[in-house]
Design a protein around this motif. Structure first.
Motif, PDB file in Angstrom:
ATOM      1  N   ILE A  48       0.858  -1.182   0.000  1.00  9.49           N
ATOM      2  CA  ILE A  48       0.000   0.000   0.000  1.00  9.49           C
ATOM      3  C   ILE A  48       0.895   1.232   0.000  1.00  9.49           C
ATOM      4  CG2 ILE A  48      -1.664   1.339   1.341  1.00  9.49           C
ATOM      5  CD1 ILE A  48      -2.704  -1.353   2.414  1.00  9.49           C
ATOM      6  N   PHE A  49       0.607   2.143  -0.893  1.00 10.84           N
ATOM      7  CA  PHE A  49       1.346   3.402  -0.959  1.00 10.84           C
ATOM      8  C   PHE A  49       0.405   4.523  -0.526  1.00 10.84           C
ATOM      9  CE2 PHE A  49       3.462   0.608  -3.886  1.00 10.84           C
ATOM     10  CZ  PHE A  49       4.795   0.904  -3.748  1.00 10.84           C
ATOM     11  N   PHE A  50       0.828   5.297   0.434  1.00 10.92           N
ATOM     12  CA  PHE A  50       0.052   6.467   0.868  1.00 10.92           C
ATOM     13  C   PHE A  50       1.001   7.649   0.831  1.00 10.92           C
ATOM     14  CE2 PHE A  50      -2.566   9.368   2.972  1.00 10.92           C
ATOM     15  CZ  PHE A  50      -3.840   8.839   3.070  1.00 10.92           C
ATOM     16  N   ILE A  51       0.759   8.540  -0.091  1.00 15.94           N
ATOM     17  CA  ILE A  51       1.606   9.721  -0.268  1.00 15.94           C
ATOM     18  C   ILE A  51       0.768  10.939   0.103  1.00 15.94           C
ATOM     19  CG2 ILE A  51       2.941  11.078  -1.923  1.00 15.94           C
ATOM     20  CD1 ILE A  51       3.248   8.401  -3.532  1.00 15.94           C
ATOM     21  N   CYS A  52       1.256  11.707   1.053  1.00 16.49           N
ATOM     22  CA  CYS A  52       0.482  12.824   1.586  1.00 16.49           C
ATOM     23  C   CYS A  52       1.332  14.087   1.599  1.00 16.49           C
ATOM     24  CB  CYS A  52       0.029  12.469   3.009  1.00 16.49           C
ATOM     25  SG  CYS A  52      -1.051  13.680   3.747  1.00 16.49           S
ATOM     26  N   ALA A  53       0.762  15.177   1.173  1.00 15.41           N
ATOM     27  CA  ALA A  53       1.475  16.452   1.154  1.00 15.41           C
ATOM     28  C   ALA A  53       1.612  17.020   2.558  1.00 15.41           C
ATOM     29  CB  ALA A  53       0.725  17.449   0.268  1.00 15.41           C
ATOM     30  N   ILE A  94      -5.238   8.825   8.539  1.00 14.72           N
ATOM     31  CA  ILE A  94      -4.346   8.024   7.696  1.00 14.72           C
ATOM     32  C   ILE A  94      -4.047   6.668   8.338  1.00 14.72           C
ATOM     33  CG2 ILE A  94      -2.031   7.876   6.688  1.00 14.72           C
ATOM     34  CD1 ILE A  94      -2.157  10.936   6.303  1.00 14.72           C
ATOM     35  N   ALA A  95      -3.577   6.680   9.573  1.00 15.44           N
ATOM     36  CA  ALA A  95      -3.174   5.412  10.215  1.00 15.44           C
ATOM     37  C   ALA A  95      -4.342   4.431  10.349  1.00 15.44           C
ATOM     38  CB  ALA A  95      -2.524   5.687  11.565  1.00 15.44           C
ATOM     39  N   PRO A  96      -5.519   4.852  10.866  1.00 15.74           N
ATOM     40  CA  PRO A  96      -6.627   3.894  10.935  1.00 15.74           C
ATOM     41  C   PRO A  96      -7.055   3.360   9.566  1.00 15.74           C
ATOM     42  CG  PRO A  96      -7.075   5.766  12.356  1.00 15.74           C
ATOM     43  CD  PRO A  96      -5.857   6.108  11.544  1.00 15.74           C
ATOM     44  N   THR A  97      -6.972   4.196   8.541  1.00 14.09           N
ATOM     45  CA  THR A  97      -7.338   3.754   7.188  1.00 14.09           C
ATOM     46  C   THR A  97      -6.348   2.706   6.680  1.00 14.09           C
ATOM     47  OG1 THR A  97      -8.382   5.891   6.721  1.00 14.09           O
ATOM     48  CG2 THR A  97      -7.758   4.537   4.823  1.00 14.09           C
ATOM     49  N   ILE A  98      -5.059   2.942   6.892  1.00 14.48           N
ATOM     50  CA  ILE A  98      -4.048   1.973   6.460  1.00 14.48           C
ATOM     51  C   ILE A  98      -4.201   0.663   7.226  1.00 14.48           C
ATOM     52  CG2 ILE A  98      -1.572   1.468   6.441  1.00 14.48           C
ATOM     53  CD1 ILE A  98      -1.136   4.410   5.683  1.00 14.48           C
ATOM     54  N   LEU A  99      -4.443   0.760   8.535  1.00 15.73           N
ATOM     55  CA  LEU A  99      -4.636  -0.468   9.316  1.00 15.73           C
ATOM     56  C   LEU A  99      -5.818  -1.273   8.782  1.00 15.73           C
ATOM     57  CD1 LEU A  99      -3.924   0.761  12.948  1.00 15.73           C
ATOM     58  CD2 LEU A  99      -2.493  -0.704  11.511  1.00 15.73           C
ATOM     59  N   ASN A 100      -6.869  -0.590   8.377  1.00 15.51           N
ATOM     60  CA  ASN A 100      -8.013  -1.287   7.777  1.00 15.51           C
ATOM     61  C   ASN A 100      -7.617  -1.922   6.445  1.00 15.51           C
ATOM     62  OD1 ASN A 100     -11.036  -1.793   7.630  1.00 15.51           O
ATOM     63  ND2 ASN A 100     -10.639  -0.717   5.712  1.00 15.51           N
ATOM     64  N   GLU A 101      -6.835  -1.196   5.658  1.00 18.84           N
ATOM     65  CA  GLU A 101      -6.423  -1.704   4.346  1.00 18.84           C
ATOM     66  C   GLU A 101      -5.594  -2.980   4.463  1.00 18.84           C
ATOM     67  OE1 GLU A 101      -7.116  -0.413   0.991  1.00 18.84           O
ATOM     68  OE2 GLU A 101      -8.719   0.208   2.334  1.00 18.84           O
ATOM     69  N   ILE A 102      -4.838  -3.123   5.553  1.00 17.16           N
ATOM     70  CA  ILE A 102      -4.024  -4.339   5.723  1.00 17.16           C
ATOM     71  C   ILE A 102      -4.761  -5.385   6.563  1.00 17.16           C
ATOM     72  CG2 ILE A 102      -1.844  -3.113   5.408  1.00 17.16           C
ATOM     73  CD1 ILE A 102      -1.416  -3.307   8.457  1.00 17.16           C
ATOM     74  N   ASN A 103      -6.051  -5.139   6.801  1.00 16.74           N
ATOM     75  CA  ASN A 103      -6.925  -6.071   7.532  1.00 16.74           C
ATOM     76  C   ASN A 103      -6.474  -6.305   8.976  1.00 16.74           C
ATOM     77  OD1 ASN A 103      -8.698  -6.539   5.326  1.00 16.74           O
ATOM     78  ND2 ASN A 103      -7.108  -7.836   4.432  1.00 16.74           N
ATOM     79  N   TYR A 104      -5.926  -5.270   9.590  1.00 16.75           N
ATOM     80  CA  TYR A 104      -5.535  -5.356  10.997  1.00 16.75           C
ATOM     81  C   TYR A 104      -6.790  -5.252  11.855  1.00 16.75           C
ATOM     82  CZ  TYR A 104      -3.350  -4.187  15.446  1.00 16.75           C
ATOM     83  OH  TYR A 104      -2.964  -4.172  16.754  1.00 16.75           O
ATOM     84  N   GLN A 113     -10.138   8.072  12.073  1.00 17.60           N
ATOM     85  CA  GLN A 113     -11.153   7.133  11.608  1.00 17.60           C
ATOM     86  C   GLN A 113     -10.693   6.482  10.307  1.00 17.60           C
ATOM     87  OE1 GLN A 113     -15.234   8.987  11.494  1.00 17.60           O
ATOM     88  NE2 GLN A 113     -14.002  10.820  11.338  1.00 17.60           N
ATOM     89  N   ASN A 114     -11.220   5.321  10.024  1.00 14.04           N
ATOM     90  CA  ASN A 114     -11.041   4.695   8.720  1.00 14.04           C
ATOM     91  C   ASN A 114     -11.979   5.414   7.754  1.00 14.04           C
ATOM     92  OD1 ASN A 114     -11.042   3.050   6.451  1.00 14.04           O
ATOM     93  ND2 ASN A 114     -12.195   1.422   7.443  1.00 14.04           N
ATOM     94  N   ILE A 115     -11.422   6.052   6.749  1.00 12.11           N
ATOM     95  CA  ILE A 115     -12.265   6.853   5.841  1.00 12.11           C
ATOM     96  C   ILE A 115     -13.202   6.002   4.990  1.00 12.11           C
ATOM     97  CG2 ILE A 115     -10.632   8.773   5.771  1.00 12.11           C
ATOM     98  CD1 ILE A 115      -9.807   7.823   2.952  1.00 12.11           C
ATOM     99  N   PHE A 116     -12.959   4.707   4.929  1.00 17.94           N
ATOM    100  CA  PHE A 116     -13.813   3.828   4.134  1.00 17.94           C
ATOM    101  C   PHE A 116     -14.879   3.119   4.971  1.00 17.94           C
ATOM    102  CE2 PHE A 116      -9.727   3.808   1.715  1.00 17.94           C
ATOM    103  CZ  PHE A 116     -10.173   4.581   0.667  1.00 17.94           C
ATOM    104  N   ALA A 117     -14.909   3.399   6.267  1.00  8.86           N
ATOM    105  CA  ALA A 117     -15.892   2.751   7.143  1.00  8.86           C
ATOM    106  C   ALA A 117     -17.294   3.241   6.810  1.00  8.86           C
ATOM    107  CB  ALA A 117     -15.580   3.052   8.608  1.00  8.86           C
ATOM    108  N   PRO A 118     -18.295   2.372   6.923  1.00  8.24           N
ATOM    109  CA  PRO A 118     -19.676   2.775   6.625  1.00  8.24           C
ATOM    110  C   PRO A 118     -20.177   3.899   7.534  1.00  8.24           C
ATOM    111  CG  PRO A 118     -19.538   0.397   7.043  1.00  8.24           C
ATOM    112  CD  PRO A 118     -18.182   0.967   7.286  1.00  8.24           C
ATOM    113  N   ASP A 119     -19.635   3.982   8.740  1.00  3.86           N
ATOM    114  CA  ASP A 119     -20.075   5.018   9.676  1.00  3.86           C
ATOM    115  C   ASP A 119     -19.101   6.202   9.738  1.00  3.86           C
ATOM    116  OD1 ASP A 119     -18.022   3.635  10.901  1.00  3.86           O
ATOM    117  OD2 ASP A 119     -18.979   3.605  12.887  1.00  3.86           O
ATOM    118  N   TYR A 120     -18.259   6.346   8.701  1.00  3.56           N
ATOM    119  CA  TYR A 120     -17.294   7.437   8.681  1.00  3.56           C
ATOM    120  C   TYR A 120     -18.013   8.789   8.791  1.00  3.56           C
ATOM    121  CZ  TYR A 120     -13.773  10.725   7.100  1.00  3.56           C
ATOM    122  OH  TYR A 120     -12.932  11.803   7.023  1.00  3.56           O
TER     123      TYR A 120
END
Length: 194
Positions: A48-53, A94-104, A113-120
């Motif tokens: 997973i690549f996350f590039i942030c300004a 960022i961190a919660p979203t990445i943790l979700n992406e790696i299925n942690y 928050q995980n930005i992809f969560a249904p309750d975001y």
């Protein structure tokens, strides 16, 4: 806006650009070159690549009040379809979203928050160079003048600049959310829970 002279010499199209445009052009080139090199590695598709300004647009002094906090980010090899994420998010997310992406699935200490969560719930706080704390939502922005305990409401224009709107008043729920969130964060930090 420093750009290697060798790059400028090899790319004559940069001669007609402002220095800021040259910098963006070079950044795009450098990120592309990095990702091209990474793509030859067998683990590329599992990475997973996350590039942030660091900050966003700051073309004029007033941009430091808000626009500078509207930062670009790029998430590659996500489990979600490609496209533009059109909701307000925070760097804390960022961190919660990445943790979700790696299925942690374990516990973690991040406050975002995980930005992809249904309750975001899309919101972000930012602090300018004055006494204002800014809370951004998808459709509005609220500036909280810390010392005076005053709230000011804004809407976004088409370029994501703030437009004052006297008819847009802060709701009781928004006011309570801002104060409760800040108090909770304060308690977390003061009691060493982070």
């Amino acid at each position: 806006y420093d750009v290697p002279q060798k790059f400028l010499d090899e790319h004559p199209e940069t001669k007609n650009m402002w220095v800021s445009q040259q910098s963006y052009y070079y950044s795009d080139y450098a990120i592309g070159k990095f990702l091209d090199r990474c793509s030859t590695n067998p683990q590329f598709s599992n990475t997973i690549f996350f590039i942030c300004a660091d900050h966003g647009e700051a073309y004029k002094p007033t941009d430091n009040d808000f626009k500078i906090f509207h930062i670009p980010a790029l998430l590659l090899n996500s489990s979600h379809d490609g496209g533009i994420f059109n909701h307000v998010a925070s760097q804390c997310d960022i961190a919660p979203t990445i943790l979700n992406e790696i299925n942690y699935n374990g516990n973690y200490h991040f406050i975002g928050q995980n930005i992809f969560a249904p309750d975001y719930f899309p919101f972000a706080f930012s602090r300018a160079y004055d006494d204002n704390l800014v809370c951004s939502f998808d459709s509005s922005v609220i500036k909280f003048q810390i010392g005076a305990d005053k709230f000011f409401c804004f809407n976004y224009d088409d370029l994501q600049y703030l437009v004052s709107d006297e008819s847009n008043k802060i709701t009781q729920n928004q006011s309570e959310f801002i104060k409760e969130y800040l108090q909770a964060i304060s308690i977390i930090y003061r009691n060493g829970k982070y």
